[in-house]
Scaffold this motif. Structure first.
Motif, mmCIF file in Angstrom:
data_model
loop_
_atom_site.group_PDB
_atom_site.id
_atom_site.type_symbol
_atom_site.label_atom_id
_atom_site.label_comp_id
_atom_site.label_asym_id
_atom_site.label_seq_id
_atom_site.Cartn_x
_atom_site.Cartn_y
_atom_site.Cartn_z
ATOM 1 N N LEU A 508 0.811 -1.218 0.000
ATOM 2 C CA LEU A 508 0.000 0.000 0.000
ATOM 3 C C LEU A 508 0.839 1.261 0.000
ATOM 4 O O LEU A 508 0.407 2.302 -0.503
ATOM 5 C CB LEU A 508 -0.931 0.002 1.221
ATOM 6 C CG LEU A 508 -1.967 -1.126 1.286
ATOM 7 C CD1 LEU A 508 -2.721 -1.068 2.609
ATOM 8 C CD2 LEU A 508 -2.934 -1.036 0.123
ATOM 9 N N VAL A 512 -1.051 5.431 2.200
ATOM 10 C CA VAL A 512 -2.349 4.799 2.448
ATOM 11 C C VAL A 512 -2.374 4.275 3.877
ATOM 12 O O VAL A 512 -1.448 3.591 4.314
ATOM 13 C CB VAL A 512 -2.608 3.653 1.452
ATOM 14 C CG1 VAL A 512 -3.924 2.944 1.793
ATOM 15 C CG2 VAL A 512 -2.650 4.176 0.027
ATOM 16 N N ARG A 544 -5.857 -0.460 -3.518
ATOM 17 C CA ARG A 544 -4.765 0.517 -3.683
ATOM 18 C C ARG A 544 -4.878 1.231 -5.019
ATOM 19 O O ARG A 544 -4.743 2.461 -5.100
ATOM 20 C CB ARG A 544 -3.425 -0.202 -3.582
ATOM 21 C CG ARG A 544 -2.211 0.697 -3.779
ATOM 22 C CD ARG A 544 -0.989 -0.142 -4.125
ATOM 23 N NE ARG A 544 -1.168 -0.817 -5.400
ATOM 24 C CZ ARG A 544 -0.321 -1.745 -5.865
ATOM 25 N NH1 ARG A 544 0.736 -2.104 -5.147
ATOM 26 N NH2 ARG A 544 -0.546 -2.324 -7.034
ATOM 27 N N ASP A 590 -12.471 0.176 1.235
ATOM 28 C CA ASP A 590 -11.531 1.247 0.930
ATOM 29 C C ASP A 590 -12.294 2.541 0.694
ATOM 30 O O ASP A 590 -13.527 2.550 0.618
ATOM 31 C CB ASP A 590 -10.685 0.888 -0.304
ATOM 32 C CG ASP A 590 -11.535 0.711 -1.556
ATOM 33 O OD1 ASP A 590 -12.023 1.720 -2.094
ATOM 34 O OD2 ASP A 590 -11.724 -0.442 -2.011
#
Length: 797
Positions: A508, A512, A544, A590
């Motif tokens: 990541l 992140v 991601r 996410d």
């Protein structure tokens, strides 16, 4: 039941007990002295009597009070109380036996069966069983929806009894709960009075036309008194119809005002109540004041079905929450016209229907199939009816909220399509594995004849590397089709997430944020830990990329959560998609760009990708789907464009009592020496695979007897001495490998067997009831085949 009697012996103090014993001793001694005339004997008897009697009476006096027995349950009283309830009530004991029930219970369920074994369908029985377990554990549980004889009901389950050893089951109709009850109370309360002041007559009826509640003006017109009791009366008996079809109150006769009867949709559940309104058919519509209009809005808001009111100009003047949800309306920017709700192709039809009803040109309810602008995938039914006497409202629109039903239909259709695609992908991968086995094998054989300095060595190595890349793609296809080889273990999901967390942080990057949460008391699952790690990594990589598209300069958050799935959550998914049971959930979400609605149903399909050309094969999510499905689980994706995506994986809780396996198993030691001796019977129907395998085994020192099918192999067994090893494909025409192996094992029971196949090992082992067999998956290299043969023979170096 045994009857316990109380102890009637008086309780004595120690002094009184000793005095009693002494008195008894004196009387006994006097009696002995009078009979035998011996003073010594009488004195000794007196002392002994005092000691023994005193001790006995003292023990009795000082003994603890026996515990009082608990009161017995008066089941006659319990049943009498249950009979006073309008709901169906039953009581069961720890063994699940029915010990008491009222007549309503017997009438509703057609007998006296003990819950959960009631006629409520397979899903209902499962829900009742789960509620019973929850009530024993937590003291109370509820089943929100079940059906008996087409009627919607709900259950409340309560643990009770002096020793908490009883369950009380209460079943009631959904029509009498929540919104139905609230509406009935409103009609008999302040809302009914406000409607009456405006001249609006409204009643709530049962499906067979009996009155549940009515406002005062309807009571006055129908019965002559605003406080008259109409509950339970047949509503049709209040009305008459003349030769022109006009409706009037029977009490007012043919000289009474004609009435317009409007039936307002209340619920699409069978057995739900019916709301009707009666309006006087005057030349001019009744005009309501602002106060009465507010109460009309309150009445509309109580409807569980989507209801909206439209004025004579075709503009919305009111819509309830159910309509807003069903039509996917933005509360902050509601549409002005009904046509704004639908796609462009349906605008004209909706506008024309609203115009006809607003002008009084239509007399009956009309249903139109339309597609909503914000939910164009599934058509919905829009019901349109005219309205009079409701102030500015001229048209009533009704929209059924079927988002859940549509979602279930899409998920069932998607699951069916994915299964068909999986079967196709698995067949393609199996055939392709045979081709790759031949290519990789021939490359290995050629590399044995060339050294790294030769001109052809690099070309051969390049072919072999590309073949291995193709083999990786076939493994992903097999994963999607649930035909890959897994090594399942009993494990905990938090252990898997912890194992892969460090890798995720590197994938990541620093921009992140990774947030991990674990629930408590999670049930163990049975899955391949390595494959589950691949699932988490694939989903994290996709997240991601989605966050990189939304935050070009870095940012976003990836959240991984493990938790126990609730029964209500599982039930919402639908039994056709996911059976009710105990599951442990893994949720990965996410804050990226989300998934477009048109792409969401296709994301798990092989080779489907939204990435640019050359940046993805489209097999990542299909691999995830296959691994989850092969592990007995379910995966769902939820997303809105620009708001991120959430993938929820449900794995069934493994309850066999086996211990949770350690995270990493020790790698199996490979034989140091691959050279072997002996005779190998090789059976393979693909000529190219058989040729490679024969040459590879011959180079390792084995004598190879090759056969292209099972029948020829059996003939060779008869012609040659006993072989040292049988190497065979599993799937072959005419006679498959397992059938041939069983025939050979009848002749040589201890013959080692090595099966090779492009299908999953565990899938084949379920169909191969042969002990002590080894397995090697295709495609394999020359060295891997030599290692497998050496290990099968037990010639470890």
């Amino acid at each position: 039941m045994a009857t316990l009697f109380p102890d009637t012996m008086p309780r004595l103090t120690p002094r009184a007990a000793l005095a009693t014993a002494a008195g008894a001793g004196v009387l006994s001694a006097a009696l002995i002295l009078w009979v035998i005339g011996d003073t010594a004997v009488a004195t000794g008897f007196l002392a002994a009597a005092i000691v023994l009697g005193g001790a006995l009476v003292a023990w009795r006096a000082l003994a603890p009070e026996p515990p009082a027995p608990g009161p017995a349950v008066d089941w006659q009283l319990v049943r009498t109380l249950a009979q006073e309830s309008d709901d169906a009530i039953a009581v069961t004991d720890r063994a699940g036996r029915l010990v008491c029930a009222n007549d309503r219970f017997e009438e509703l369920f057609g007998g006296l069966s003990a819950p959960p074994g009631l006629p409520v369908g397979e899903a209902g029985v499962g829900a009742l069983a789960a509620a019973g377990r929850a009530a024993w554990r937590d003291g109370r549980a509820r089943v929100e929806h079940a059906e008996v004889a087409g009627r919607a009901i709900y259950f409340d389950v309560l643990r009770a009894g002096q020793r908490q050893d009883l369950l009380i089951w209460r079943a009631a109709s959904l029509m009498g709960s929540d919104s139905g009850r609230a509406l009935a109370e409103a009609l008999t309360g302040s809302l009914g009075r406000r409607l009456a002041e405006s001249g609006i007559m409204a009643a709530l009826l049962t499906p067979d036309g009996r009155v549940i509640a009515a406002d005062p003006v309807l009571r006055m017109r129908a019965m002559g008194h605003a406080d008259a009791a109409v509950e339970g009366a047949d509503f049709a008996r209040f009305l008459i119809t003349d030769e022109r079809g006009l409706i009037r109150f029977e009490r007012e006769g043919r000289d009474g005002n004609p009435l317009r009867l409007v039936q307002v949709p209340f619920s699409d559940i069978d057995g739900a109540p019916i709301l009707v309104a009666l309006l006087d058919e005057d030349e001019a519509p009744v005009s309501l004041g602002s106060g009465a209009a507010a109460h009309i809005r309150t009445l509309v808001q109580l409807m569980p079905l989507g209801i909206a009111l439209v004025d004579r100009d075709g503009r919305f003047i009111e819509m309830n929450d159910a309509f807003i949800r069903a039509a996917a309306v933005d509360r902050d920017a509601p549409p002005l016209y009904p046509g704004d709700l639908v796609v462009r192709e349906d605008k004209a039809a909706v506008a024309d229907a609203v115009r006809r009803f607003a002008g009084g040109g239509a007399a009956h309810v009309t249903d139109i199939a339309v597609r909503l602008r914000d939910l164009p995938e599934e058509p919905v039914v829009l019901s349109i009816a005219g309205a009079r006497g409701l102030g500015d409202a001229a048209v009533v629109l009704s929209l059924k909220e079927n988002n859940e039903e549509s979602r279930l239909k899409r998920e069932v259709a998607q699951a069916t399509k994915m299964q068909a695609v999986g079967q196709l992908a698995g067949g393609v991968a199996h055939d392709f594995n045979n081709i790759l086995t031949a290519i990789i094998g021939h490359c290995d054989l050629m590399l044995m004849r060339h050294s790294p300095g030769d001109s052809d060595y690099d070309d051969i190595q390049q072919v072999r590397n590309n073949s291995n890349r193709a083999a990786a793609l076939t493994r992903q296809l097999l994963a999607f089709s649930r035909q890959q080889t897994l090594r399942p273990q009993i494990l905990q999901l938090p252990d898997v997430v912890s194992e892969v967390s460090n890798l995720l942080k590197r994938l990541l990057g620093e921009m992140v944020t990774l947030e991990v949460r674990h629930g408590r008391n999670l049930g163990p699952v049975r899955a391949d830990p390595g494959q589950l790690e691949q699932v988490v990594v694939n989903l994290a990589v996709n997240a991601r990329d989605a966050m990189a598209a939304k935050y070009p300069h870095g940012g976003g958050k990836l959240m991984i959560q493990t938790r126990s799935a609730t029964t209500a959550e599982i039930r919402r998914r639908g039994p056709d998609v996911m059976p009710v049971g105990e599951y442990t959930a893994l949720e990965i979400s996410d804050t990226g760009s989300g998934i477009a609605p048109d792409a969401l149903p296709k994301i798990f399909e092989p080779f489907f990708t939204t990435k640019e050309v050359g940046k993805g094969t489209g097999l990542g999510l299909s691999t995830v789907y296959g691994i989850v499905k092969q592990s007995g689980g379910y995966i769902f994706a939820d997303s809105k464009p620009g708001q991120g995506a959430t993938f929820t994986i449900y794995l069934p809780v493994h309850a066999s009592g086996e211990p949770v396996a350690p995270r990493k198993a020790a790698p199996k030691a490979k034989p140091a020496e691959l050279w072997g001796t002996g005779t190998v019977l090789l059976v393979e129907d693909e000529d190219m695979v058989r040729a490679v395998a024969e040459r590879a085994l011959t180079r390792q020192g084995y004598t190879v007897i090759a056969a292209e099918n099972g029948e020829i192999a059996l003939e060779l067994i008869e012609q040659h001495p006993r072989p040292d090893l049988l190497v065979s494909d599993v799937v072959m025409p005419a006679m498959d490998g397992p059938t041939m192996a069983r025939r050979i094992r009848l002749r040589y029971p201890d013959l080692p067997i090595l099966f090779m196949s492009g299908y999953a090992e565990e899938q084949l082992r379920r169909s191969i009831d042969i002990e002590n067999v080894a397995f090697i998956p295709k495609p394999f290299s020359v060295q891997q085949l030599a290692e497998a043969a050496r290990e099968a023979l037990g010639q470890q170096g």
